[in-house]
Structures are given as C-alpha cells and as structure tokens.
Scaffold this active site. Structure first.
Site, PDB file in Angstrom:
ATOM      1  CD  GLU A 137      43.640  46.327  42.668  1.00 11.90           C
ATOM      2  OE1 GLU A 137      43.518  45.132  42.332  1.00 11.90           O
ATOM      3  OE2 GLU A 137      44.706  46.933  42.525  1.00 11.90           O
ATOM      4  CG  HIS A 184      42.285  51.037  34.103  1.00 13.66           C
ATOM      5  ND1 HIS A 184      43.018  50.377  33.138  1.00 13.66           N
ATOM      6  CD2 HIS A 184      42.458  50.313  35.233  1.00 13.66           C
ATOM      7  CE1 HIS A 184      43.600  49.319  33.668  1.00 13.66           C
ATOM      8  NE2 HIS A 184      43.278  49.255  34.944  1.00 13.66           N
ATOM      9  CG  ASN A 243      45.174  40.262  39.481  1.00 16.95           C
ATOM     10  OD1 ASN A 243      45.660  41.255  39.993  1.00 16.95           O
ATOM     11  ND2 ASN A 243      43.871  40.065  39.466  1.00 16.95           N
ATOM     12  CG  HIS A 294      44.101  48.276  38.318  1.00 12.93           C
ATOM     13  ND1 HIS A 294      43.717  47.653  37.157  1.00 12.93           N
ATOM     14  CD2 HIS A 294      43.954  47.345  39.296  1.00 12.93           C
ATOM     15  CE1 HIS A 294      43.343  46.417  37.427  1.00 12.93           C
ATOM     16  NE2 HIS A 294      43.477  46.201  38.714  1.00 12.93           N
ATOM     17  CG  ASN A 346      45.452  43.401  37.215  1.00 13.95           C
ATOM     18  OD1 ASN A 346      45.885  43.726  38.313  1.00 13.95           O
ATOM     19  ND2 ASN A 346      44.281  42.799  37.051  1.00 13.95           N
ATOM     20  CG  ASP A 396      43.471  41.069  43.173  1.00 14.66           C
ATOM     21  OD1 ASP A 396      44.314  41.693  42.523  1.00 14.66           O
ATOM     22  OD2 ASP A 396      42.272  41.382  43.171  1.00 14.66           O
ATOM     23  CG  ASN A 397      47.296  43.572  43.609  1.00 15.36           C
ATOM     24  OD1 ASN A 397      47.622  43.377  42.443  1.00 15.36           O
ATOM     25  ND2 ASN A 397      46.430  44.500  43.972  1.00 15.36           N
TER      26      ASN A 397
END
Ligand SMILES: *[C@@H]1O[C@H](CO)[C@@H](O)[C@H](O)[C@H]1NC(C)=O
Ligand SMILES: *[C@@H]1O[C@H](CO)[C@@H](O)[C@H](O)[C@H]1NC(C)=O
Length: 353
Positions: free
Chosen positions: A53, A133, A222, A114, A167, A267-268
């Site tokens: 991720e 998480h 994000n 994450h 996030n 996203d990232n």
C-alpha cells in the site's frame, strides 16, 4: 391526502438516493477504462503478493514497503495473515525484498500497516512511522530500524482522540507529523459519507506538546507528503480526484495555495527528491476496486506532476494498466531512475525508466 404526502416524500427520497448513487458512480469513475502506458522496463517484484500500500525510500536507496492492509470495504486476499514491512535495496543490480522482523513486545498478530513515513535523526538513526489499524482502530507506531539485523524495534504507540481513521502520515521531526483522516465512520456509514459529499475529513498536526487540526474540508483525505524544501505539503483527496498544495507556516498551520484537479482517484503521493515532481499512485476506476471481479480487475495508473508550484503544472501518465499486470495502484515512488509502484491488495512493480 396523508398517504399521497407519504408517497410523494418517499418518491422524492428515492429520487435523491438514486441521484446520489449515480453521482457516487461518477465520483468512483465507474465508467472509465484505462489506455495502457508501459515504460517497457517493468517487472513484478517477487515475494510481494498481498499488497504494497505505501512505499517510502530513504536517500540511500533503501525502500520500505507496507503490505497486507485490511481496510473496511476493500477486498483482502490474505485475511488471516498479519501485515508486514518489506525492505528492498534499490542500489542492487537485481534488488530483492526481505520481510523485516519486528521486535518482541509488539502485537504482531494484529499488525495492519497502512501509510508509512521515514525519519532520520541527527545521529543518522532511521525511524519508521507506521499508521496501524489493529482491530480496525488507528494508531501510529514508531519503530527504530536496525539495518544489520533487518529488523524493526518497536519504540512507541501513539494514540489520540483526533487520530481516528488515519490514512497516511508524513514525519516532520522526532514524534512530530502530519496525518490525514479519511472518514468518520466505518464500513457502510463511510459509504454514506462519500454519497453525502460531506467534506469533513482533515489533516492533523501531532507533536507531544500539541495536537491540532491544520486543514479541513476534504471529502476523503488520503496520501500526504512534503516538498524537498519542507515548505509545502501535498494532500490527495481521493474522492474529489485532486491534490491540494498547501503552505506550511511557523506554527505548523497550513493554508491552501491551489488545487490540482485530475480525472483519477489519487491515493498516495511521493516526491522525487531530485526534481521535486509529485508522483501519484491512482485508481483510474475505483468501482472495480470495491466490487472485485477476476475477469475485469481494477487497473493501475501513475501520474507525474512537474512544476508543481507554477501556474500550469504539467501532468503526464507514466504508467497505466487495465489490471492484467498490476491491480489497484496506490503509490509510486522514485529513486534515481527506479520507479516502485505499490497496490492495496495485489503485487508491486519495479520499473527502470
Ligand atoms: C499471500 O497470502 C496468501 C493467502 O494467505 C498466502 O498463501 C501467501 O503465502 C501470501 N504471500 C506472501 C508473499 O506473503
Ligand atoms: C487488458 O489488456 C490486455 C492487453 O493489454 C488484454 O489482453 C486484456 O483483454 C485486457 N483486459 C480487460 C479486462 O480489458
């Protein structure tokens, strides 16, 4: 009369929901297909099969990769495997990944990594900050990296009432970071938040002395990263498909300079330290991400944004694939000529550009 009223209200309610669902499909780019862009020198990274991720690369070329994310609403093909952090030395001719061992005294079974961010202190010690998480809660874990032992020594768990649904993070100094909050509720309710377009997620500043909200009004904040000169942060709003360019002030408050609008769910974010360009891991069609179909899997897309601060930044697609090679790209990180692309629950790709 009463009955008619109820029916009218019901009809209006259904129409509103119908319109919102239609809007959600638009927001998720449910109708978009990707045109392939292949830099030709890309290889899947052996040993990563259950997600990658987030990726952060040290100035020395050592990459950290978070793997095995279990995220509400998202498929996960290894639900019983704890998450892991992989390491890869990009200076090697044929770099291989290696899973880092984690010191005892940390609950490895519930590790669900994450967003990650590295920090190097004055003594050149490397620290890895990981959004975790465990049991679907949110914590930030601080690890010290032991390069010789290929291990992470757990130092501290940070929890705070404002650090909910975290996030991604970007470390600013010892125990000092910005973090994005992506939603307020879980599962079904977070879907409702997206449908209702509430724009109530935020960016948080954390230090042992002060914790505060420094930017708000995001639909779904994000990825977050910082410019090489440390003057700006870049925040991806995945549902609004844009990147917010924000100026950092002396008290760590942020003000928005501009928004770079895109047509893909960002996203990232990573910054190429040599050029200052933003590299964004994106979801061209997020509907396919949620409703996973083997025959029509989610694709991948990597955008590069040059001249970020200029009036007209140039945006180019550096990699795009319909999912036949790489599914659900979340991050694209550069070291010299090497590009690493990570995914939520699929593999990882290494390209030499
Ligand atoms: C990915 O998860 C599957 C299912 O749990 C497991 O069999 C496989 O070994 C995992 N792969 C890696 C590289 O961790
Ligand atoms: C994806 O692209 C490949 C070739 O690039 C093609 O063979 C395949 O049919 C495509 N898959 C889908 C689901 O469109």
């Amino acid at each position: 009369m009463g009955k008619l009223m109820v029916l009218t209200l019901l009809g209006a309610g259904l129409a509103l929901i119908g319109e919102r669902v239609w809007m959600l499909r638009q927001k998720l780019n449910a109708f978009r297909e990707v045109e392939p862009v292949d830099p030709h020198n890309c290889h899947l990274i052996e040993g990563i099969e259950n997600g990658s991720e987030d990726i952060d690369i040290l100035p020395s070329g050592l990459a950290f990769i978070s793997s095995g994310l279990k995220y509400p609403g998202m498929p996960c093909f290894a639900p019983d495997e704890p998450g892991q952090i992989f390491m890869m030395d990009l200076n090697e001719q044929n770099p291989r990944v290696q899973a880092l061992t984690i010191s005892d005294g940390f609950d490895k079974a519930s590790f669900n990594p994450h967003g990650i961010s590295t920090f190097i202190d004055k003594d050149h010690t490397v620290y890895l900050y990981v959004v975790n998480h465990p049991h679907m809660e949110s914590t930030v874990e601080i690890f010290k990296f032991e390069e010789q032992q290929h291990s992470l020594v757990h130092l501290k768990t940070i929890e705070h009432e404002l650090l909910k649904s975290v996030n991604d993070i970007v470390v600013l100094g010892p125990e000092q970071f910005y973090a994005t909050r992506d939603h307020y509720f879980t599962n079904f309710l977070s879907l409702l938040e997206m449908i209702m377009d509430l724009h109530w997620t935020y960016v948080l500043f954390y230090s042992p002395k002060e914790v505060k909200i420094v930017a708000k009004g995001f639909n779904f904040a994000n990825g977050i990263t910082i410019s090489p000169d440390k003057k700006y942060v870049y925040v991806a709003d995945v549902m609004d498909k844009n990147i917010h360019v924000m100026q950092i002030h002396g008290n760590w408050d942020l003000t928005q300079l501009k928004v770079i609008q895109l047509d893909t769910l960002v996203d990232n974010l990573a910054v190429d330290p040599d050029t200052g360009d933003i590299w964004a891991g994106c979801h061209p069609n997020a509907m396919k991400l949620f409703l996973y179909n083997h025959d029509d899997p989610p694709g991948s897309e990597v955008l590069r944004i040059q001249n970020v601060l200029s009036e007209k930044p140039s945006i180019s697609t550096e990699y795009a694939n319909n999912g036949s090679v790489l599914q659900g790209s979340t991050v694209a990180s550069m070291y010299k000529r090497t590009l690493l692309i990570g995914t939520i629950y699929h593999r990882a790709l290494r390209c030499v550009l």
